[in-house]
Every structure is written in structure tokens, then in C-alpha cells.
Design a protein around this motif. Sequence first.
Motif, mmCIF file in Angstrom:
data_model
loop_
_atom_site.group_PDB
_atom_site.id
_atom_site.type_symbol
_atom_site.label_atom_id
_atom_site.label_comp_id
_atom_site.label_asym_id
_atom_site.label_seq_id
_atom_site.Cartn_x
_atom_site.Cartn_y
_atom_site.Cartn_z
ATOM 1 N N LYS A 1 -5.066 0.798 -7.795
ATOM 2 C CA LYS A 1 -4.239 1.691 -6.977
ATOM 3 C C LYS A 1 -3.646 0.945 -5.787
ATOM 4 C CE LYS A 1 -4.393 5.906 -4.221
ATOM 5 N NZ LYS A 1 -3.797 5.253 -3.025
ATOM 6 N N MET B 1 5.882 -1.183 -8.239
ATOM 7 C CA MET B 1 6.199 0.127 -7.681
ATOM 8 C C MET B 1 7.277 0.776 -8.534
ATOM 9 S SD MET B 1 7.363 0.949 -3.753
ATOM 10 C CE MET B 1 8.762 -0.199 -3.804
ATOM 11 N N GLY C 1 8.972 7.226 -8.108
ATOM 12 C CA GLY C 1 7.807 7.849 -7.495
ATOM 13 C C GLY C 1 7.778 7.805 -5.987
ATOM 14 N N ILE C 2 8.707 7.094 -5.367
ATOM 15 C CA ILE C 2 8.637 6.915 -3.913
ATOM 16 C C ILE C 2 8.787 8.236 -3.170
ATOM 17 C CG2 ILE C 2 9.741 5.839 -1.913
ATOM 18 C CD1 ILE C 2 10.361 3.442 -3.708
ATOM 19 N N ILE D 1 5.595 10.219 -3.285
ATOM 20 C CA ILE D 1 4.545 9.699 -2.411
ATOM 21 C C ILE D 1 4.795 10.101 -0.967
ATOM 22 C CG2 ILE D 1 3.530 7.586 -1.478
ATOM 23 C CD1 ILE D 1 4.011 6.289 -4.179
ATOM 24 N N LYS E 1 3.910 13.715 -0.610
ATOM 25 C CA LYS E 1 2.478 13.976 -0.735
ATOM 26 C C LYS E 1 1.719 13.577 0.518
ATOM 27 C CE LYS E 1 0.647 13.021 -4.692
ATOM 28 N NZ LYS E 1 0.100 12.262 -5.858
ATOM 29 N N THR E 2 2.078 12.444 1.093
ATOM 30 C CA THR E 2 1.354 11.952 2.265
ATOM 31 C C THR E 2 1.813 12.598 3.567
ATOM 32 O OG1 THR E 2 2.920 10.138 2.586
ATOM 33 C CG2 THR E 2 1.000 9.716 1.183
ATOM 34 N N ILE F 1 2.124 1.802 -7.622
ATOM 35 C CA ILE F 1 2.633 2.809 -6.683
ATOM 36 C C ILE F 1 3.741 3.580 -7.390
ATOM 37 C CG2 ILE F 1 3.711 3.206 -4.442
ATOM 38 C CD1 ILE F 1 2.733 0.428 -3.574
ATOM 39 N N PRO F 2 3.527 4.848 -7.730
ATOM 40 C CA PRO F 2 2.283 5.627 -7.615
ATOM 41 C C PRO F 2 1.383 5.372 -8.810
ATOM 42 C CG PRO F 2 4.005 7.002 -8.525
ATOM 43 C CD PRO F 2 4.644 5.652 -8.274
ATOM 44 N N ASP G 1 -0.248 9.683 -11.484
ATOM 45 C CA ASP G 1 0.625 10.843 -11.298
ATOM 46 C C ASP G 1 1.074 11.307 -12.683
ATOM 47 O OD1 ASP G 1 2.819 12.605 -10.833
ATOM 48 O OD2 ASP G 1 3.033 11.745 -8.831
#
Length: 280
Positions: free
Chosen positions: A10, A195, A199-200, A203, A206-207, A245-246, A249
Motif C-alpha cells: 500500500k 499510481m 484513483g487520485i 483518494i 476519501k482522506t 495508489i490507490p 479499491d
Amino acid sequence: MNRIVLLGTKGGPGIRARGAMPTSTLLELDGRRIVIDCGIGVTKGLVEAGVDLRDLDLICITHLHSDHLLELGPLIHTAWCTGLRGAVTVYGPEGIATYWAGFLASMAYDCAIRVLDEGRTPLAELVTVVTYAEGVVLEGPLRISALAVPHPPLENCFALRFDGSHTVTLSGDTAYFPPLAAFAAGSDVLVHEAMLPEGIDLIVQKTGLGEALRAHLHAAHTTVDDAARVASAAGVGRLVLNHLIPVDDPRFTAADWLSRCAALWNGPVTLGHDGLEIAL
């Protein structure tokens, strides 16, 4: 047995239920047992990979982000409590000695009690910490070389190349860095961070860290497309995608990662997951 085991795949320090663990890798090559990076979970990962912690040998840290360093001290301490048979050497960038001294200070009471009560050799006497920079890290039948790579805002981040009967290169954490191809040239395996651009946004959402995190990801990490470019230019035998990254998912599958590689790299490619073993 010569092998690579991805213990944690991860990217980033957070962990989630039933998810992948942060970065750590085992390389067994020509009788040497090398742990590269020590994200949280490395100790359990090693045991599950069949490693006897009493035989802990050589540890290399690529940089001082917590997802690569957090369990270095606990790994060594646990190996010591398990009955460590010999000395351990830790190679790390500038600052690694400060980390180790701080860990020993934090565990001074426990260490002293175990020496007194259990008759153990003091832990500090069993561990040698070596600070390395770009160039040759270790010379001998196992040769370790380091290449400084860009991973802002950190200043001391390195890709590592291991040469023995096989050659394995790990990118460490890095932005797209074309000189890495020459460093990795001819490697049997290139383990490269990756990466997935799609998905950026997810992320960031989500964060809740917003544009600062987005800027960091773009400035400090390599897309899967560019990892494939490095592998192609280096002429490696196999590309292994790591530090994902990610990761985990369900909106993305292996096909999303591998299809991006296919346009730029026509060699074997493996999408990493925790516990993946690659024979050399």
C-alpha cells in the motif's frame, strides 16, 4: 531459494480493515535475507512468509517517511526477543541513526530489564546502523547500489539495486525519473511504485486532505504509465507494480492497471499484493 516477497504493497501510512499494509519487501538472494523498508506490519509479514526472525540479517530503508520506517525498531526488537542469532545491519539515509537512537531511548527500560532478567546481549550491541548516500552502499558478493530519486519534499530518497546471481531494482518512492532506467538496466526484476491516475480524485475525497494531497501525489509519485516507460527503457525482465495508489479499491481491477502498462511495456508485468512471492 532466491525470491522476492511483497510484504506490504500500500502507498501511504493509513490502514483499513482487511486492506493492504504499508510498504515492506523481502529479498532473499544468494543466502542473504534483506528486508527493504519497514512499514507497519512488516514483522507479521515476514513470519507469514516463512522467515525465522532469529535469522534477521540486513535491512535497507529507502527514505524516512513513516510508511517505510515505522516498524523498523519494533521488528528488530521482536527479533531480539525471539532469540536473534547474530548481528543485524541497517542501511538508511541521513537521519536513520537518529531514529534508531530514539527507538532505543524509548525502549530503554524494557531492554535493560530483559538484559538483567533474561540474560540477553544488549540490543544496541547487536545492531549496526550505516548511513548511505548515492553510490555503492555495500560491496561484495552481494552488491547494493543507491540512486537518489525525487520524492519532494524529502531530500534523501533512494532507489536501490541489488546485484548477485540475479539483479533486482526497487524504485523506492519517486516521481517519474527517467534516469532510473539506466540505473535499473538489465535487472531481472524492477519493483516500481505505481499510481493509477483515475484513483487520485477518490483518494483526495476519501482522506479529506484536499488540494495539498493532490499536489503531493502528482509531484512525488509515478503513474503506472510512467513506471511502464521506465521498465521499457531499462529492458528489465519483469515489472512488478508496488506501493499502489490507490489499493484495495473495488472500483478498480487489475485490468485497469495492466491495460495502461500494455501500451508502453510489452514484457511481463505483475500487479503486487501483500504476500505475493516472485521466484528468481
